[in-house]
Design a protein around this motif. Structure first.
Motif, short mmCIF file in Angstrom:
data_model
loop_
_atom_site.label_atom_id
_atom_site.label_comp_id
_atom_site.label_asym_id
_atom_site.label_seq_id
_atom_site.Cartn_x
_atom_site.Cartn_y
_atom_site.Cartn_z
N ALA A 164 41.70 53.63 9.39
CA ALA A 164 41.28 54.81 10.13
C ALA A 164 41.91 54.75 11.52
N ASN A 165 42.60 55.79 11.90
CA ASN A 165 43.25 55.83 13.22
C ASN A 165 42.24 56.37 14.22
N GLY A 166 41.19 55.56 14.46
CA GLY A 166 40.08 55.95 15.31
C GLY A 166 38.79 55.48 14.69
N GLU A 167 37.65 55.94 15.21
CA GLU A 167 36.36 55.58 14.66
C GLU A 167 36.20 56.18 13.27
N PRO A 168 35.76 55.39 12.27
CA PRO A 168 35.60 55.93 10.91
C PRO A 168 34.64 57.11 10.85
N VAL A 199 22.13 46.54 7.87
CA VAL A 199 23.14 47.22 8.68
C VAL A 199 22.66 47.34 10.13
N ALA A 200 21.44 47.82 10.31
CA ALA A 200 20.89 47.94 11.66
C ALA A 200 20.73 46.58 12.32
N ASN A 201 20.32 45.59 11.53
CA ASN A 201 20.15 44.22 12.03
C ASN A 201 21.46 43.70 12.62
N PRO A 215 32.19 37.89 23.36
CA PRO A 215 33.36 38.45 22.66
C PRO A 215 33.09 38.84 21.20
N ALA A 216 32.22 39.81 21.00
CA ALA A 216 31.90 40.25 19.63
C ALA A 216 32.82 41.39 19.21
N ALA A 217 33.07 41.48 17.91
CA ALA A 217 33.86 42.58 17.37
C ALA A 217 33.12 43.91 17.61
N ILE A 218 33.87 44.99 17.65
CA ILE A 218 33.30 46.32 17.87
C ILE A 218 32.75 46.85 16.55
N VAL A 219 31.51 47.32 16.57
CA VAL A 219 30.86 47.84 15.37
C VAL A 219 30.26 49.21 15.63
N SER A 220 30.07 49.95 14.55
CA SER A 220 29.38 51.23 14.62
C SER A 220 28.69 51.46 13.28
N ILE A 231 33.16 47.79 10.96
CA ILE A 231 33.59 46.72 11.86
C ILE A 231 35.08 46.89 12.13
N ALA A 232 35.44 47.04 13.39
CA ALA A 232 36.85 47.14 13.75
C ALA A 232 37.49 45.76 13.62
N ARG A 233 38.56 45.66 12.84
CA ARG A 233 39.22 44.38 12.61
C ARG A 233 39.97 43.94 13.86
#
Length: 449
Positions: A164-168, A199-201, A215-220, A231-233
């Protein structure tokens, strides 16, 4: 020299990096880096156990590859779909190796990885289709799309790799057929009903870490309307230039690969935690993790990252923080700690064991970690105890300042928010307790440790 019975070639984007040989009858592996790759000043080894300029024995190659494969039910699904045994590491990586964790693609020997296939319209996945497939997981594996198995990242949970070229939630999603590479990992709620609102957890724990400057990965959260963690790789970077959008792959390895251990050794008590089996502690431990600093290019920064990672697991109650949950970027000079992932408050699910994956000192029971255990941990891992106190205080202050705000500001549904508020309550209490026992730990005489 006799050619191996089976061969694969290793490619980084369009560069031929190495050739891998496999002899099935005696389970023998070989790997030879290409001359072009070894002579490149920017070239790097797959892992410390598979160096660039030294011949490598069979076992480290197998262990490295095995660690790229899924585990548990996910492995059952993949093996069944490919018609190979779960123990057939070669057959599995041959089938799944074009989109693994890290930078490399595994291709059949002789296949030209420098040539892009004829461009076809990318296979888009709509939210409606994703929702339908999540609902069918019991009868139709999420990993299989259009007759092809596409899951090739480690772990137990169902996952889907997408581009995805951006947020899914905002940009179209596509299956990552080469030359596309995946940019996000999608994780729906587990099939296991004993793990509600996972997922919410995970979203809350990851978002809290990020808010604390960790330094956590970006999630939505993507809603199909079923909740899916996106999860953004961090081992992928999307570029947009005159040739269009393309994805750069970055090489990472987890602590099992960096330690040259098989995936089964991701827990410190690698044999088991019951009876005499609990005496065997040959898997990834906190001292072993910190020992990997010998390969690090930023020893002080990565020591601090490891310390904060270990303490944050105690704060959120993540008893399942194991050796495959900490990764490193790999470059010519060595290893560098990568962003964090799989942060979950496991203590919210009382039906599962809460024994820690890695002991603090000799203590595996989260509730029994007291001052001596913390001091013992610091001693074994080479951590200054005043630094330990400062980091525990920093965590306490950060949790008290941000945890409730993160819980209230995120788009959780009422049932999800109820669970998240329990994590907040636990984290506040745990952060306060941890800071108090760290001060006690700092006063324990070294000769008692």
């Amino acid at each position: 020299m006799k050619q191996p019975t089976h061969q694969l070639s290793l490619w980084l984007h369009k560069r031929h990096v190495a050739d891998i040989g496999y002899e099935p009858l005696n389970e023998a592996w070989s790997l030879r880096y290409t001359d072009e790759w070894r002579e490149d000043l920017q070239a790097f080894a797959l892992s410390p156990a598979i160096p660039l300029n030294t011949e490598c024995s069979s076992a480290p190659i197998r262990r490295f590859i095995e660690n790229l494969l899924p585990e548990g039910r996910a492995l059952d699904i993949v093996a069944s779909a490919q018609g190979v045994a779960k123990s057939n590491v070669y057959g599995l990586i041959r089938a799944l190796g074009t989109e693994t964790t890290g930078a490399f693609r595994f291709l059949p020997h002789g296949e030209d990885g420098s040539t892009e296939p004829a461009r076809i319209r990318p296979r888009e996945i709509t939210l409606a289709e994703l929702d339908e497939r999540i609902g069918e997981r019991e009868s139709r594996p999420l990993a299989e799309w259009d007759g092809k198995v596409r899951m090739s990242v480690a772990g137990y949970q169902d996952k889907l790799l997408v581009y995805a070229n951006g947020e899914p939630s905002e940009a179209p999603m596509f299956l990552p057929d080469f030359p596309l590479a995946s940019t996000h990992i999608l994780k729906p709620e587990p099939v296991d009903a004993r793990l509600p609102h996972m997922v919410a957890n995970e979203h809350f724990c990851m978002t809290l870490a990020k808010r604390l400057g960790l330094p956590a990965a970006i999630v939505s959260i993507l809603r199909t309307p079923r909740p899916v963690l996106a999860i953004a790789r961090f081992d992928r970077t999307t570029h947009n230039d005159t040739s269009g959008a393309w994805v750069e792959r970055k090489h990472i390895i987890d602590a099992c690969q960096a330690s040259d251990l098989p995936a089964a050794y991701k827990y410190e008590r690698n044999i088991g935690s019951v009876g005499e089996a609990a005496l065997y502690r040959d898997g990834v431990s906190l001292p072993r993790l910190f020992g990997l600093l010998a390969h690090a290019t930023r020893k002080a920064a990565d020591r601090l990252a490891m310390l904060r990672w270990a303490l944050f697991q105690l704060v959120i109650g993540n008893s399942d923080a194991h050796g495959k949950n900490f990764s490193f970027f790999v470059n010519r000079s060595g290893l560098q700690a990568a962003p964090w992932y799989d942060l979950v408050s496991v203590v919210q699910y009382p039906q599962f064991s809460h024994d820690l994956a890695m002991a603090f000192g000799d203590e595996f029971n989260l509730d029994q970690i007291k001052a001596f255990s913390l001091a013992d941990f610091a001693q074994r891992c080479g951590i200054d105890r005043q630094l330990l106190v400062r980091e525990c205080r920093r965590l306490r202050d950060g949790v008290w300042q941000h945890a409730a705000d993160v819980a209230n500001s995120q788009p959780y549904l009422p049932e999800e928010r109820e669970l998240v508020n329990k994590i907040v309550e636990f984290a506040l209490s745990q952060a306060h307790r941890l800071e108090a026992i760290s001060r006690e730990a700092s006063r324990i005489p070294p000769n008692l440790l």
